[in-house]
Motif scaffolding. Structure first.
Motif, PDB file in Angstrom:
ATOM      1  N   UNK A  98       0.805   1.578   5.082  1.00 13.39           N
ATOM      2  CA  UNK A  98       1.057   1.043   3.750  1.00 13.39           C
ATOM      3  C   UNK A  98      -0.056   1.605   2.879  1.00 13.39           C
ATOM      4  N   UNK A  99       0.321   2.028   1.673  1.00 10.55           N
ATOM      5  CA  UNK A  99      -0.581   2.795   0.818  1.00 10.55           C
ATOM      6  C   UNK A  99      -0.512   2.283  -0.611  1.00 10.55           C
TER       7      UNK A  99
ATOM      8  N   UNK B  29     -10.259  -1.927   9.095  1.00  9.77           N
ATOM      9  CA  UNK B  29     -10.754  -1.050   8.042  1.00  9.77           C
ATOM     10  C   UNK B  29      -9.713  -0.024   7.610  1.00  9.77           C
ATOM     11  N   UNK B  30      -9.537   0.120   6.287  1.00  6.17           N
ATOM     12  CA  UNK B  30      -8.566   1.085   5.775  1.00  6.17           C
ATOM     13  C   UNK B  30      -9.144   2.494   5.728  1.00  6.17           C
TER      14      UNK B  30
ATOM     15  N   UNK C 242      -3.451   1.614   5.120  1.00 11.27           N
ATOM     16  CA  UNK C 242      -3.623   0.630   6.197  1.00 11.27           C
ATOM     17  C   UNK C 242      -2.568   0.818   7.281  1.00 11.27           C
ATOM     18  N   UNK C 243      -2.995   0.637   8.505  1.00 12.62           N
ATOM     19  CA  UNK C 243      -2.122   0.519   9.660  1.00 12.62           C
ATOM     20  C   UNK C 243      -2.935  -0.152  10.764  1.00 12.62           C
ATOM     21  N   UNK C 244      -2.271  -0.701  11.736  1.00 15.07           N
ATOM     22  CA  UNK C 244      -2.963  -1.305  12.886  1.00 15.07           C
ATOM     23  C   UNK C 244      -2.795  -0.367  14.079  1.00 15.07           C
TER      24      UNK C 244
ATOM     25  N   UNK D  73      -2.494  -6.210   8.259  1.00 13.03           N
ATOM     26  CA  UNK D  73      -2.409  -5.214   7.188  1.00 13.03           C
ATOM     27  C   UNK D  73      -1.892  -5.838   5.901  1.00 13.03           C
ATOM     28  N   UNK D  74      -0.875  -6.665   6.022  1.00 11.51           N
ATOM     29  CA  UNK D  74      -0.263  -7.296   4.845  1.00 11.51           C
ATOM     30  C   UNK D  74      -1.245  -8.270   4.184  1.00 11.51           C
ATOM     31  N   UNK D  75      -1.913  -9.093   4.976  1.00 21.07           N
ATOM     32  CA  UNK D  75      -2.878 -10.047   4.424  1.00 21.07           C
ATOM     33  C   UNK D  75      -4.038  -9.319   3.755  1.00 21.07           C
TER      34      UNK D  75
END
Length: 98
Positions: A26-27, A55-56, A69-71, A81-83
Motif C-alpha cells: 500500500x502506497x 517500518x515502511x 507498507x507491506x508485512x 499495515x492498515x492501522x
C-alpha cells in the motif's frame, strides 16, 4: 492474517490517498510546501513506526514523501499495515493544520 485483495481495497476505501501497488504494497505520496516540512513528517513516521515495530519504505523527493507498507513476515498486507497507514494520515493531517 494477510488480507485478500478485496479486503485491502475495502480498507483503502477508508484511507485517504492510499493505493494498492503491484498487489503487495500500500502506497501514498504526501506533499509538503517545503523540504523541511517533509523531513519533519518523516520524523513523525519514524516515531509511529517504532511504536508499531513495523517500518515502511520511505522515499524523499524534495517536497514529496512516499511511504510503502507491506508485512514481509506475513507475506502481504495485514491489519498492522492498515492501522499504521491510518496513523500516518493523522500525523499528516495534523501537520497540515499547523
Amino acid at each position: 492474517m494477510v488480507f485478500s485483495q478485496e479486503e485491502v481495497e475495502a480498507h483503502l476505501g477508508r484511507l485517504e490517498g492510499w493505493e494498492l501497488e503491484e498487489g503487495r504494497w500500500i502506497v501514498r505520496k504526501f506533499l509538503f510546501s517545503n523540504y523541511m516540512k517533509g523531513i519533519a513528517f518523516v520524523d513523525e513516521v519514524a516515531a509511529i513506526s517504532e511504536a508499531f515495530n513495523h517500518h515502511p519504505f520511505i522515499t524523499i523527493d524534495y517536497t514529496t514523501v512516499t511511504l510503502r507498507l507491506t508485512s514481509w513476515d506475513a507475506g502481504g498486507i495485514t491489519s498492522v499495515d492498515i492501522k499504521e497507514a491510518g496513523q500516518y494520515n493523522e500525523a499528516y493531517d495534523k501537520m497540515r493544520s499547523q
